[in-house]
Scaffold this motif. Sequence first.
Motif, short mmCIF file in Angstrom:
data_model
loop_
_atom_site.label_atom_id
_atom_site.label_comp_id
_atom_site.label_asym_id
_atom_site.label_seq_id
_atom_site.Cartn_x
_atom_site.Cartn_y
_atom_site.Cartn_z
N UNK A 147 0.85 -1.18 0.00
CA UNK A 147 0.00 0.00 0.00
C UNK A 147 0.89 1.24 0.00
N UNK A 148 0.75 2.08 -1.00
CA UNK A 148 1.52 3.32 -1.05
C UNK A 148 0.60 4.47 -1.43
N UNK A 149 0.84 5.63 -0.84
CA UNK A 149 -0.01 6.80 -1.03
C UNK A 149 0.87 7.94 -1.52
N UNK A 150 0.45 8.59 -2.62
CA UNK A 150 1.25 9.64 -3.23
C UNK A 150 0.38 10.89 -3.44
N UNK A 151 0.72 11.96 -2.75
CA UNK A 151 0.03 13.23 -2.95
C UNK A 151 0.63 13.94 -4.16
N UNK A 152 -0.22 14.34 -5.09
CA UNK A 152 0.23 14.91 -6.36
C UNK A 152 -0.24 16.35 -6.53
N UNK A 153 0.47 17.07 -7.38
CA UNK A 153 0.03 18.40 -7.75
C UNK A 153 -1.04 18.33 -8.82
N UNK A 154 -1.35 19.49 -9.39
CA UNK A 154 -2.36 19.54 -10.44
C UNK A 154 -1.86 18.88 -11.71
N UNK A 293 0.26 14.24 -16.93
CA UNK A 293 1.30 14.03 -15.92
C UNK A 293 1.10 15.02 -14.78
N UNK A 294 1.65 14.63 -13.62
CA UNK A 294 1.58 15.43 -12.41
C UNK A 294 2.88 15.28 -11.63
N UNK A 295 3.25 16.32 -10.93
CA UNK A 295 4.41 16.27 -10.04
C UNK A 295 3.98 15.73 -8.69
N UNK A 296 4.82 14.88 -8.09
CA UNK A 296 4.54 14.45 -6.72
C UNK A 296 4.95 15.55 -5.75
#
Length: 361
Positions: A147-154, A293-296
């Motif tokens: 389980x991995x969680x990644x907060x991303x930008x717009x 695409x999005x930046x982390x």
Amino acid sequence: MKEDRGSILGEPHGLFYSMDGVDLKILEEVRKQGPSNIAEISRLLNMAPSTVSRRLDNLSKKLQFKILANLAYHRIGMRRTIVEIEPEAGDEEKLMDRVFSLSYWFQSYKILGGLGYLIGFKIPDRFYSAYESMLNGFKDTYRIRRLSIHALGEIAGVGPCFRSYDAEAKKWQIDWNDIKKKLTESNPIILNDPPGYEVEVDPLDIQIMFILESDARVSMSEIARITGVSVPTVLNRVKRLMARGLILGYVANILSFPLEDSRLIQLVVNFPREMEMQTFASGLLETPFLLSFQKEIVKFSLFARLYLPNRMFSSLSNLLRSLTRDEFLEGFSIIELNIESEQSRKISTELLDSNGQWKFG
């Protein structure tokens, strides 16, 4: 739970090749100008507004695609997040029923070659930490392998780019040396983390934004009917949302290659420095494979959704390995997604309370 089964599978994919050069130019400008700005698109392409509208209508009917608004979610208080989760055999149904009972997921794919899922969330920042803890807490209740969680930008880039497509010959002209040059030598684009997550608009604005996210060509009168306000109110609200930058751009949900001979992948690329990340991102915008695409957040990492022919998968993998050896990349991973497994839905504005804040759910 397949509430909106067509967001990426709406197009009969072979019909992409029925488009001519004029159609592709119109689509390029629609992504920049928006589908309601027919007058400006007509001026830029030197053709009658009626011609632009007619061609868009024909494309919409023939390819069954939509133009979607790309929203600035951080300005309505939400963080875009990707969760990769793989249950142990026997716990898949119970775990995924629990995940899909949550209010803020919007898209899910099964990962090929196992029991894993890749799930997109839009989580209100005011309880993001609590949501993250809740998701991690599933490991105490269910048997979970990963389980991995990644907060991303717009979403900063949307594609595909049509410049390497010969509309007359109905053929893509793809040069991997040229793609490598673009990914490593393009002028960098600025990719910043969201500066904050305040809710800057009221529930009516958010409702209008969500409608445009589903179909940016919907008429102002239809939005007025759905929201229960007047057409002039809708017009004023839309103009204000665009002027304030809450609508970042537009996406044509179109796939450039036949479904039966292509694959959908989630590419995660890590970079040693910001400059390499921004250069690579700029080059991605010039490729025919890019969907988005999005930046982390807080990292020099990109999450890119790509769609490419099976025969080109090894070329992409070899290129990425070469860039890693050259230390342009710090590393990468490729997750193959089952495109037929897509589930998607819209976040409900009923989750807003009377003060215009998101409720936990």
